[in-house]
Scaffold this active site. Structure first.
Site, PDB file in Angstrom:
ATOM      1  CB  SER A 142      -9.586   2.143   1.848  1.00 52.06           C
ATOM      2  OG  SER A 142      -9.451   1.776   3.508  1.00 52.06           O
ATOM      3  CE1 TYR A 155      -5.332   5.923   0.717  1.00 55.55           C
ATOM      4  CE2 TYR A 155      -6.619   4.990   2.527  1.00 55.55           C
ATOM      5  CZ  TYR A 155      -5.884   4.501   1.792  1.00 55.55           C
ATOM      6  OH  TYR A 155      -6.330   3.527   1.197  1.00 55.55           O
TER       7      TYR A 155
HETATM    8  P1  NAD Z   1       1.026  -0.667  -2.024  1.00 59.01           P
HETATM    9  O1  NAD Z   1       2.146   1.157  -2.731  1.00 59.01           O
HETATM   10  O2  NAD Z   1       1.912  -1.993  -1.870  1.00 59.01           O
HETATM   11  O3  NAD Z   1       0.734  -0.844  -4.505  1.00 59.01           O
HETATM   12  C1  NAD Z   1      -0.286   0.132  -4.699  1.00 59.01           C
HETATM   13  C2  NAD Z   1       0.051   0.037  -5.996  1.00 59.01           C
HETATM   14  O4  NAD Z   1      -0.413   1.217  -6.801  1.00 59.01           O
HETATM   15  C3  NAD Z   1       1.832  -0.099  -6.061  1.00 59.01           C
HETATM   16  O5  NAD Z   1       2.109  -0.986  -7.249  1.00 59.01           O
HETATM   17  C4  NAD Z   1       1.900   0.996  -7.030  1.00 59.01           C
HETATM   18  O6  NAD Z   1       3.346   1.014  -8.361  1.00 59.01           O
HETATM   19  C5  NAD Z   1       0.848   1.626  -7.550  1.00 59.01           C
HETATM   20  N1  NAD Z   1       0.082   2.862  -8.564  1.00 59.01           N
HETATM   21  C6  NAD Z   1       1.029   4.242  -7.497  1.00 59.01           C
HETATM   22  N2  NAD Z   1       0.543   5.254  -7.939  1.00 59.01           N
HETATM   23  C7  NAD Z   1       0.543   4.422  -9.731  1.00 59.01           C
HETATM   24  C8  NAD Z   1       0.572   5.660 -10.824  1.00 59.01           C
HETATM   25  N3  NAD Z   1       0.218   6.917 -10.946  1.00 59.01           N
HETATM   26  N4  NAD Z   1      -0.407   4.605 -11.809  1.00 59.01           N
HETATM   27  C9  NAD Z   1      -0.190   3.155 -11.332  1.00 59.01           C
HETATM   28  N5  NAD Z   1       0.615   2.976 -10.977  1.00 59.01           N
HETATM   29  C10 NAD Z   1       0.462   3.418  -9.323  1.00 59.01           C
HETATM   30  O7  NAD Z   1      -0.583  -1.280  -1.229  1.00 59.01           O
HETATM   31  P2  NAD Z   1      -1.332  -1.513  -1.454  1.00 59.01           P
HETATM   32  O8  NAD Z   1      -1.590  -1.275   0.006  1.00 59.01           O
HETATM   33  O9  NAD Z   1      -1.600  -3.232  -1.778  1.00 59.01           O
HETATM   34  O10 NAD Z   1      -2.673  -0.592  -2.479  1.00 59.01           O
HETATM   35  C11 NAD Z   1      -3.159  -0.936  -3.266  1.00 59.01           C
HETATM   36  C12 NAD Z   1      -4.934  -0.554  -3.490  1.00 59.01           C
HETATM   37  O11 NAD Z   1      -5.743  -0.862  -2.033  1.00 59.01           O
HETATM   38  C13 NAD Z   1      -4.638   1.292  -3.263  1.00 59.01           C
HETATM   39  O12 NAD Z   1      -5.404   1.689  -3.665  1.00 59.01           O
HETATM   40  C14 NAD Z   1      -4.642   1.502  -1.162  1.00 59.01           C
HETATM   41  O13 NAD Z   1      -5.242   2.782  -1.107  1.00 59.01           O
HETATM   42  C15 NAD Z   1      -5.443   0.253  -0.970  1.00 59.01           C
HETATM   43  N6  NAD Z   1      -5.670   0.091   0.321  1.00 59.01           N
HETATM   44  C16 NAD Z   1      -4.764  -0.528   1.135  1.00 59.01           C
HETATM   45  C17 NAD Z   1      -4.635  -0.163   2.233  1.00 59.01           C
HETATM   46  C18 NAD Z   1      -3.696  -1.379   3.518  1.00 59.01           C
HETATM   47  O14 NAD Z   1      -3.791  -0.892   5.004  1.00 59.01           O
HETATM   48  N7  NAD Z   1      -2.324  -1.205   2.346  1.00 59.01           N
HETATM   49  C19 NAD Z   1      -6.085  -0.447   2.742  1.00 59.01           C
HETATM   50  C20 NAD Z   1      -7.201  -0.261   2.258  1.00 59.01           C
HETATM   51  C21 NAD Z   1      -6.572   0.145   0.878  1.00 59.01           C
END
Ligand code: NAD
Length: 244
Positions: A142, A155
């Site tokens: 991130s 986080y």
């Molecule tokens: P999201 O919530 O749409 O996706 C997260 C996914 O992880 C979902 O499919 C959820 O069901 C799955 N998940 C959560 N816990 C789990 C577990 N124990 N086992 C298996 N699957 C699990 O959000 P996103 O933004 O697509 O997140 C994806 C990644 O991107 C994450 O690692 C998040 O930290 C990172 N990220 C997101 C952002 C943002 O602004 N959205 C920014 C930086 C990093």
């Protein structure tokens, strides 16, 4: 795309957001995608849509905090498509809150999913890739792996850890490519589990300038689409308007 076609790519957290968008985009470019997450109905729906559009996709329920479950996902990918070329350790959670709120269960959940989940993905896939003579580990860190903000201490700590684990693996590897993806603010379901009311409002403010998940999927595609000798180590992708 020459280096994407027929690659077997396992994606965790593929039931929504960045994981889902990446699965769809990689499949469009000829990859065989294996989707893992906990919500099987959504996974099955996404995999069916990919297949309807001529792609190859399979899915399986997985909790990334459980090493045996992640090992089963990798075995499932091998059984279904014959090998594992890429693991995209993308599952994550972000229940932000000030440390003073002492939301210790939420801290532990972030550590278990965001850090241990990535380590479990590496532990399950590395022996397979080494036996194959190569592979590619992609981890979602991130922008929180580069800056810390109030409410984000734990986080961001998990994402600094993901960055460090990726960098360590990269330094130790000669035939495994390692890529860290660092998204800025992206409009997804992430943070829907924030229980601190003030922090919920803050996330809404941040999301006034947000990317769509496809912007990050394009970065993943770029990393995968390079020849074996080229390792894209890190991609930071932010909204242009964003200061942090
Ligand atoms: P999201 O919530 O749409 O996706 C997260 C996914 O992880 C979902 O499919 C959820 O069901 C799955 N998940 C959560 N816990 C789990 C577990 N124990 N086992 C298996 N699957 C699990 O959000 P996103 O933004 O697509 O997140 C994806 C990644 O991107 C994450 O690692 C998040 O930290 C990172 N990220 C997101 C952002 C943002 O602004 N959205 C920014 C930086 C990093």
């Amino acid at each position: 795309m020459k280096y994407v076609q027929d690659k077997v790519i396992v994606i965790t957290g593929a039931s929504s957001g960045i994981g889902e968008a990446s699965a769809r985009l990689l499949a469009e470019h000829g990859a065989k995608v294996v989707l893992g997450a906990r919500r099987t109905e959504r996974l099955e729906h996404i995999a069916a849509e990919i297949r309807d559009q001529g792609g190859e996709a399979a899915c399986m329920a997985v909790d990334v905090a459980d090493l045996d479950a992640v090992k089963s996902l990798i075995s499932f990918a091998q059984h279904t498509f014959g090998r594992v070329d890429v693991i995209f350790n993308n599952a994550g959670v972000m229940p932000l809150s000030p440390l003073s709120e002492l939301k210790i269960d939420e801290w532990n959940r972030m550590i278990d999913i965001n850090i241990r989940g990535v380590l479990n993905g590496i532990a399950a896939s590395l022996p397979v890739m080494q036996a194959q003579g190569g592979g590619h580990v992609i981890n979602t860190a991130s922008i929180g792996a580069h800056v810390v903000v109030p409410t984000g201490a734990v986080y961001c700590a998990t994402k600094y850890a993901v960055w460090a684990i990726s960098e360590g693996l990269r330094q130790e590897s000669r035939d495994i490519r390692v890529t860290t993806i660092c998204p800025g603010v992206v409009e997804t379901e992430l943070g829907h589990d924030i229980s601190d009311e003030a922090t919920k409002g803050q996330l809404k403010e941040w999301r006034k300038a947000a990317l769509t998940p496809d912007a990050i999927a394009q970065a993943v595609l770029y990393a995968v689409s390079q020849p074996d000798s080229v390792d894209v180590n890190e991609l930071i992708v932010r909204p242009t308007i964003s200061a942090f």
